[in-house]
Design an enzyme around this catalytic site. Structure first.
Site, PDB file in Angstrom:
ATOM      1  N   ARG A 176       4.141  14.711 -28.799  1.00 62.73           N
ATOM      2  CA  ARG A 176       4.009  14.806 -27.333  1.00 62.73           C
ATOM      3  C   ARG A 176       2.582  15.142 -26.892  1.00 62.73           C
ATOM      4  NH1 ARG A 176       7.575  12.525 -28.753  1.00 62.73           N
ATOM      5  NH2 ARG A 176       9.784  12.882 -28.426  1.00 62.73           N
ATOM      6  N   SER A 226      13.859  15.403 -20.130  1.00 64.19           N
ATOM      7  CA  SER A 226      13.906  16.540 -21.049  1.00 64.19           C
ATOM      8  C   SER A 226      12.792  17.524 -20.675  1.00 64.19           C
ATOM      9  CB  SER A 226      13.722  16.036 -22.484  1.00 64.19           C
ATOM     10  OG  SER A 226      13.861  17.093 -23.394  1.00 64.19           O
ATOM     11  N   GLU A 296       7.674  20.309 -21.684  1.00 64.15           N
ATOM     12  CA  GLU A 296       7.332  18.904 -21.892  1.00 64.15           C
ATOM     13  C   GLU A 296       6.962  18.280 -20.547  1.00 64.15           C
ATOM     14  OE1 GLU A 296       9.679  14.991 -23.512  1.00 64.15           O
ATOM     15  OE2 GLU A 296       9.702  16.776 -24.776  1.00 64.15           O
TER      16      GLU A 296
END
Length: 305
Positions: A176, A226, A296
């Site tokens: 990520r 998410s 995130e």
């Protein structure tokens, strides 16, 4: 310089319809939340994107890149300066076993386009609700696949508007993260290299992953996707679920009862509701498991006065 001056300067190169003053950002985020942008700009060409980036840089105007609004929470006070939305850069071109996709195209659309051409490698992205630019910046992944598995190169602009073509190695892709987020680059397009597959196998995999996503994720409600990164050795959703937080939240925001890794806008939530719910989740998981959940999603903008 006034917002009106920015507007006048930008429409020398952009269609006036693509430069909006005081645009409501809840219309452009998947959470359906967010305040007003001083200026909301939707260029139609790479040259126009470069013009906007250079203009903001030279005039020291804050510039926020908004992809398709899937991985972002915009505070209720909105965003000062210019919000740059690349949704109109959405061309997808397939040549042989390679695909070149502009940054504003949805990664889901790219996945579907290559699947129709019997190309395999992007099936994992058939349910990722983000743009190509966002997928590149975050090295997006799902169901065992990641962007770094198939990326060949990526064309970006630096913060000053210089155009660069970055190889896979130069992108510094990790979990990520990438050089794009590290340096604040603006993605223009990405080129992926895929393999010829068997149509029935590709279709079966896409159907299976789509079923998994639709059956396990709360797609019936607006959300930022998410919310938390996966902590090493754990799953964020499991930690949240084991903390008994499903169904809990502030205002119209709630930890999903379908998937604890999602916080949904269940009933006209404000960004303040959403962020308060995020903080509650982080605090509770820390108390219960001594694990710091890392976001995130990106939280941007100003609080409402």
């Amino acid at each position: 310089m006034s917002i009106q001056k920015w507007f006048q300067d930008l429409i020398t190169q952009l269609d006036p319809q693509n430069v909006k003053i005081d645009e409501a950002l809840h219309l452009h985020t998947m959470t359906r939340m967010g305040g007003i942008a001083d200026l909301f700009v939707t260029p139609e060409t790479e040259e126009q994107v470069a013009f906007v980036v250079q203009y903001a840089y030279e005039n020291k105007i804050p510039l926020l890149l908004l992809g398709n609004g899937s991985n972002m929470v915009v505070r209720d006070g909105g965003v000062r300066g210019i919000v740059l939305c690349l949704e109109k850069l959405n061309k997808i071109k397939i040549v042989g076993n390679r695909v070149i996709a502009e940054s504003g195209s949805d990664i889901i659309d790219v996945s579907r386009a290559v699947a129709k051409e019997t190309l395999s490698g992007l099936e994992f992205a058939c349910g990722i609700p983000g743009s190509v630019g966002g997928a590149m910046a975050m090295n997006a992944g799902a169901y065992g696949g990641e962007v770094q598995d198939v990326i060949l190169q990526c064309t970006v602009l630096t913060q000053s508007g210089e155009k660069l073509i970055l190889s896979k190695e130069e992108l510094e892709l990790g979990y990520r993260k990438s050089i794009i987020t590290k340096k604040g680059y603006y993605v223009l397009s990405a080129e992926f290299e895929l393999q010829k597959g068997k149509q029935e196998e590709i279709d079966a995999k896409v159907a299976d992953l789509t079923f998994q996503r639709e059956s396990k994720q709360p797609l019936e409600y607006p959300s930022a996707g998410s919310v938390f990164k996966r902590p090493p050795g754990y799953f964020a959703g499991k930690l949240i679920q084991d903390s008994g937080l499903q169904g809990k939240g502030f205002g119209g925001a709630e930890v999903s009862t379908k998937h604890a890794g999602f916080i949904i806008n269940k009933n006209n939530a404000t960004a303040t509701d959403y962020i308060s719910t995020i903080e509650m989740v982080k605090k509770t998981v820390k108390e219960n498991f001594d694990i710091d959940l890392e976001l995130e999603v990106k939280i941007v903008g100003e609080n409402k006065e």
